[in-house]
Motif scaffolding. Structure first.
Motif, PDB file in Angstrom:
ATOM      1  N   UNK A   1       0.840  -1.187   0.000  1.00  0.00           N
ATOM      2  CA  UNK A   1       0.000   0.000   0.000  1.00  0.00           C
ATOM      3  C   UNK A   1       0.875   1.237   0.000  1.00  0.00           C
ATOM      4  N   UNK A   2       0.410   2.305  -0.665  1.00  0.00           N
ATOM      5  CA  UNK A   2       1.157   3.558  -0.749  1.00  0.00           C
ATOM      6  C   UNK A   2       0.243   4.691  -0.299  1.00  0.00           C
ATOM      7  N   UNK A   3       0.642   5.382   0.764  1.00  0.00           N
ATOM      8  CA  UNK A   3      -0.153   6.487   1.263  1.00  0.00           C
ATOM      9  C   UNK A   3       0.276   6.883   2.670  1.00  0.00           C
ATOM     10  N   UNK A   4      -0.034   8.106   3.055  1.00  0.00           N
ATOM     11  CA  UNK A   4       0.340   8.573   4.383  1.00  0.00           C
ATOM     12  C   UNK A   4       1.797   8.999   4.437  1.00  0.00           C
ATOM     13  N   UNK A   5       2.354   9.026   5.654  1.00  0.00           N
ATOM     14  CA  UNK A   5       3.737   9.468   5.845  1.00  0.00           C
ATOM     15  C   UNK A   5       4.604   8.421   6.515  1.00  0.00           C
ATOM     16  N   UNK A   6       4.084   7.222   6.768  1.00  0.00           N
ATOM     17  CA  UNK A   6       4.842   6.202   7.487  1.00  0.00           C
ATOM     18  C   UNK A   6       5.201   5.039   6.570  1.00  0.00           C
ATOM     19  N   UNK A   7       6.343   4.417   6.872  1.00  0.00           N
ATOM     20  CA  UNK A   7       6.770   3.189   6.193  1.00  0.00           C
ATOM     21  C   UNK A   7       6.907   2.104   7.253  1.00  0.00           C
ATOM     22  N   UNK A   8       6.218   0.991   7.065  1.00  0.00           N
ATOM     23  CA  UNK A   8       6.251  -0.071   8.064  1.00  0.00           C
ATOM     24  C   UNK A   8       5.703  -1.355   7.464  1.00  0.00           C
TER      25      UNK A   8
ATOM     26  N   UNK B   1       4.154   1.828   2.212  1.00  0.00           N
ATOM     27  CA  UNK B   1       5.072   2.875   1.791  1.00  0.00           C
ATOM     28  C   UNK B   1       4.403   4.229   1.979  1.00  0.00           C
ATOM     29  N   UNK B   2       5.167   5.262   2.345  1.00  0.00           N
ATOM     30  CA  UNK B   2       4.561   6.594   2.447  1.00  0.00           C
ATOM     31  C   UNK B   2       4.293   7.171   1.061  1.00  0.00           C
ATOM     32  N   UNK B   3       3.540   8.238   1.023  1.00  0.00           N
ATOM     33  CA  UNK B   3       3.302   8.932  -0.245  1.00  0.00           C
ATOM     34  C   UNK B   3       4.615   9.522  -0.737  1.00  0.00           C
TER      35      UNK B   3
ATOM     36  N   UNK C   1      16.791   6.888  -4.824  1.00  0.00           N
ATOM     37  CA  UNK C   1      15.623   6.664  -3.982  1.00  0.00           C
ATOM     38  C   UNK C   1      14.800   5.491  -4.499  1.00  0.00           C
ATOM     39  N   UNK C   2      14.677   5.366  -5.824  1.00  0.00           N
ATOM     40  CA  UNK C   2      13.931   4.240  -6.388  1.00  0.00           C
ATOM     41  C   UNK C   2      14.604   2.921  -6.027  1.00  0.00           C
ATOM     42  N   UNK C   3      15.942   2.895  -6.064  1.00  0.00           N
ATOM     43  CA  UNK C   3      16.662   1.676  -5.674  1.00  0.00           C
ATOM     44  C   UNK C   3      16.454   1.363  -4.205  1.00  0.00           C
ATOM     45  N   UNK C   4      16.392   2.394  -3.364  1.00  0.00           N
ATOM     46  CA  UNK C   4      16.139   2.168  -1.934  1.00  0.00           C
ATOM     47  C   UNK C   4      14.726   1.638  -1.708  1.00  0.00           C
ATOM     48  N   UNK C   5      13.770   2.154  -2.477  1.00  0.00           N
ATOM     49  CA  UNK C   5      12.397   1.655  -2.358  1.00  0.00           C
ATOM     50  C   UNK C   5      12.324   0.195  -2.774  1.00  0.00           C
ATOM     51  N   UNK C   6      12.976  -0.147  -3.864  1.00  0.00           N
ATOM     52  CA  UNK C   6      12.972  -1.540  -4.315  1.00  0.00           C
ATOM     53  C   UNK C   6      13.644  -2.437  -3.284  1.00  0.00           C
TER      54      UNK C   6
ATOM     55  N   UNK D   1      16.315   2.110   9.103  1.00  0.00           N
ATOM     56  CA  UNK D   1      17.073   3.133   8.374  1.00  0.00           C
ATOM     57  C   UNK D   1      16.366   3.488   7.070  1.00  0.00           C
ATOM     58  N   UNK D   2      15.926   2.466   6.333  1.00  0.00           N
ATOM     59  CA  UNK D   2      15.242   2.710   5.067  1.00  0.00           C
ATOM     60  C   UNK D   2      13.902   3.405   5.287  1.00  0.00           C
ATOM     61  N   UNK D   3      13.169   2.952   6.300  1.00  0.00           N
ATOM     62  CA  UNK D   3      11.881   3.573   6.592  1.00  0.00           C
ATOM     63  C   UNK D   3      12.059   5.050   6.925  1.00  0.00           C
ATOM     64  N   UNK D   4      13.093   5.378   7.703  1.00  0.00           N
ATOM     65  CA  UNK D   4      13.349   6.771   8.055  1.00  0.00           C
ATOM     66  C   UNK D   4      13.669   7.617   6.833  1.00  0.00           C
ATOM     67  N   UNK D   5      14.457   7.063   5.906  1.00  0.00           N
ATOM     68  CA  UNK D   5      14.802   7.811   4.689  1.00  0.00           C
ATOM     69  C   UNK D   5      13.570   8.054   3.823  1.00  0.00           C
ATOM     70  N   UNK D   6      12.706   7.044   3.698  1.00  0.00           N
ATOM     71  CA  UNK D   6      11.497   7.201   2.885  1.00  0.00           C
ATOM     72  C   UNK D   6      10.534   8.183   3.534  1.00  0.00           C
ATOM     73  N   UNK D   7      10.406   8.131   4.846  1.00  0.00           N
ATOM     74  CA  UNK D   7       9.504   9.046   5.538  1.00  0.00           C
ATOM     75  C   UNK D   7       9.989  10.486   5.435  1.00  0.00           C
ATOM     76  N   UNK D   8      11.304  10.702   5.517  1.00  0.00           N
ATOM     77  CA  UNK D   8      11.837  12.052   5.375  1.00  0.00           C
ATOM     78  C   UNK D   8      11.565  12.590   3.973  1.00  0.00           C
ATOM     79  N   UNK D   9      11.739  11.757   2.960  1.00  0.00           N
ATOM     80  CA  UNK D   9      11.453  12.171   1.582  1.00  0.00           C
ATOM     81  C   UNK D   9       9.977  12.498   1.416  1.00  0.00           C
TER      82      UNK D   9
END
Length: 580
Positions: free
Chosen positions: A27-34, A42-44, A53-58, A314-322
């Motif tokens: 699911x993609x939405x909100x501001x949290x990754x978990x 995934x966050x929005x 960033x795309x590589x980190x998401x993958x 670490x990855x969740x924090x980077x995605x949430x900051x973005x």
């Protein structure tokens, strides 16, 4: 035709592809990754993101998919691990599930290797404030360097620092890690090995407070029981070793242990003060050792916030900051939910079929000219007795072959606005969708109908869709929908594109039927623009609303009465399907 390269640069579609590939829900939405054990959230994020960033998401999706597929969260909950035990378990379990996923999907191994080197091999990786956390950092790099050799240099530096600060700890932990590498096959195994590593640290921390029997110096293998005879044997061996060491020290010192040094007459014992220095050094060494053990005791009692972050954190924090820094251009994908539906009346169904007759006739006529097989003579196929005369002139074309032309290789998805403002229009809109769907199905075109929004989410959001007729499903008349909620058009378009991407049809058409403006104009605009670049053909019908002409200029129509809706849908789709 869908552009695969463009798809792989689109975050929502990459997430959909990987989720479908691994058999997990994304699911993609909100501001949290978990990850909650069943869904990866995934966050929005921007729909078109930078390569890093795309590589980190993958990598994050690969990593969390491994946990969703193979981690036994019930066993973890039942274990009731301390924060330190859970941290060590996470280090071991991350490595285990990634290896398991890579054995099934070899392509994700490259993603993991890049991700590990990028996160833990960079100079910006934060070192924790906890002094004894150097043990955990070395443990992490030791485990990760099994696959990523680029980390071995940094690991060796930490190993040297660890031996200086906490002598004797590393060999005992390495003994357990050797077993991890060969015997860790389940979440419960990872739990047991994590407890064993923490037990090693606990014994080290307590060794100055109370005597530790020699049989506790070496960690036991997970699941093994101590053996009395071997323990006694080790005790005797250690005692002999101690006697030998004392004897060696006596010989090296050049003095008899039984006599005393002569007095030099000045109140000194004839020594030059080196013994005092030795005592001082020994006292300093004991003090340093005591501090080291105190640091380990602090580590054993540390909370989650005092411990280093795991790879997932670490990855969740980077995605949430973005996500927080790009809310204006962030993309949300609608979540499918159920919706109250009822059947159309028999009168509505009859009227819809009559209304669709013209489009059905035109489409079927097109199919007859493009798909019907034509017979011709050839060198293979079924023998055509009417061509036997060709033998007289040695002509081998005695067989009848059929050639088929490519027909309408198209899938159509109708996206119907069911927001609260449609309350007076919903019945005729549903009938029109049924009429168009029946015409398309009769012409062998793969059709689906989805309403947006679906049911309200627990957080109050209406970023949802409700699939009514899915691709490949037989057409039915349960299209009596109840309107409610807003107009999450962009979110619904992203979900539809995710749903249509794996279809075999070369052309993929989306028809949006709406009576208002989208809730998020940016999200809808991104979905339409990126969908067009990837090969999706998006058309729109505006019901008394010209806003659709702004979003889809040249590919939309506006109707001012419900009587115009069905003819407008037929005309728009006919032109799209026939290529006009």
């Amino acid at each position: 035709m869908i552009d695969t390269r463009a798809v792989m640069r689109s975050l929502p579609l990459v997430a959909g592809v990987l989720g479908r590939k691994y058999g997990v829900k994304v699911e993609i939405g909100g501001t949290d990754a978990y990850t909650d054990g069943t869904v990866i959230r995934l966050p929005s994020l921007p729909g078109d993101v930078p390569d890093t960033l795309l590589a980190m998401v993958r990598g994050y999706l690969d990593h969390e998919a491994g946990h969703v597929r193979d981690t036994d969260f019930l066993a973890l909950k039942a274990a009731s691990l301390s924060p330190l035990e859970k941290h060590v378990w996470n280090t071991i379990e991350d490595w285990r599930v990634e290896h398991k996923l890579a054995s099934i999907f070899p392509g994700c191994r490259q993603n993991f290797d890049w991700l590990i080197a990028h996160v833990f091999g960079s100079e910006t990786y934060d070192e924790p404030a906890q002094p004894a956390a150097i043990i955990l950092n070395w443990l992490l790099l030791e485990v990760r360097s099994w696959d990523v050799q680029a980390l071995s240099g940094k690991r060796d530096i930490l190993a040297g620092q660890l031996d200086m600060a906490f002598p004797g700890v590393r060999p005992k932990v390495e003994h357990v890690l050797k077993l991890v590498r060969t015997r860790c096959r389940s979440t419960q195994d990872a739990i047991d090995f994590a407890r064993e590593i923490v037990r090693v640290l606990d014994l080290y921390a307590k060794s100055t407070e109370q005597p530790v029997s020699p049989d506790q110096d070496e960690p036991l293998e997970v699941g093994s029981e101590p053996d009395d005879q071997s323990a006694n044997g080790r005790s005797e061996q250690n005692a002999l070793s101690t006697q030998d060491d004392n004897s060696d020290q006596s010989e090296c010192g050049g003095e008899s242990q039984q006599g005393e040094a002569p007095d030099d007459g000045d109140g000194h014992d004839g020594r030059d003060g080196s013994d005092d220095a030795d005592v001082s050094a020994s006292s300093s060494g004991n003090e340093n050792q005591g501090q080291a053990k105190g640091h380990v005791r602090d580590l054993l009692g540390a909370g989650e916030d005092d411990l280093p972050q795991s790879l997932g954190d670490i990855l969740a924090g980077a995605l949430q900051a973005t996500s927080r820094n790009s809310q204006e251009s962030a993309v949300t994908v609608a979540i499918p939910t159920p919706k109250n539906v009822g059947p159309l009346t028999e009168a509505d169904v009859l009227d819809a079929r009559q209304a669709s007759m013209a489009l059905r006739t035109r489409l079927q006529g097109l199919l007859q000219t493009k798909i019907l097989a034509r017979a011709s003579s050839g060198r293979r196929g079924r023998l055509d007795t009417g061509q036997l005369h060709r033998l007289a002139v040695s002509d081998p074309r005695l067989f009848r072959t059929k050639t088929e032309r490519i027909g309408i290789d198209t899938a159509v998805h109708i996206l119907l606005d069911c927001s609260g403002s449609m309350v007076r229009r919903i019945r005729l809109a549903c009938c029109s969708c049924y009429a168009v769907s029946s015409a398309l199905e009769a012409s062998k075109i793969n059709v689906a109908v989805t309403a947006f929004p679906g049911s309200q989410l627990p957080n109050g959001s209406y970023s949802t869709v409700a699939p009514v007729i899915s691709h490949g499903q037989k057409l039915h008349s349960n299209l009596g929908l109840a309107p409610a909620g807003g107009t999450p058009m962009g979110e619904a378009l992203w979900w539809v594109m995710q749903d249509m991407l794996p279809l075999n049809e070369r052309r993929k058409l989306i028809l949006v039927v709406t009576d208002g403006e989208p809730d998020s104009l940016d999200c809808a605009t991104q979905a339409i623009e990126q969908g067009g670049r990837m090969g999706f053909e998006i058309y729109g019908i505006g019901i008394t609303s010209p806003g659709i002409n702004v979003l889809l200029p040249g590919r939309s129509a506006v109707v001012n009465s419900m009587a115009e809706l069905a003819p407008a849908m037929f005309t728009l789709l006919e032109g799209a399907i026939l290529g006009r």
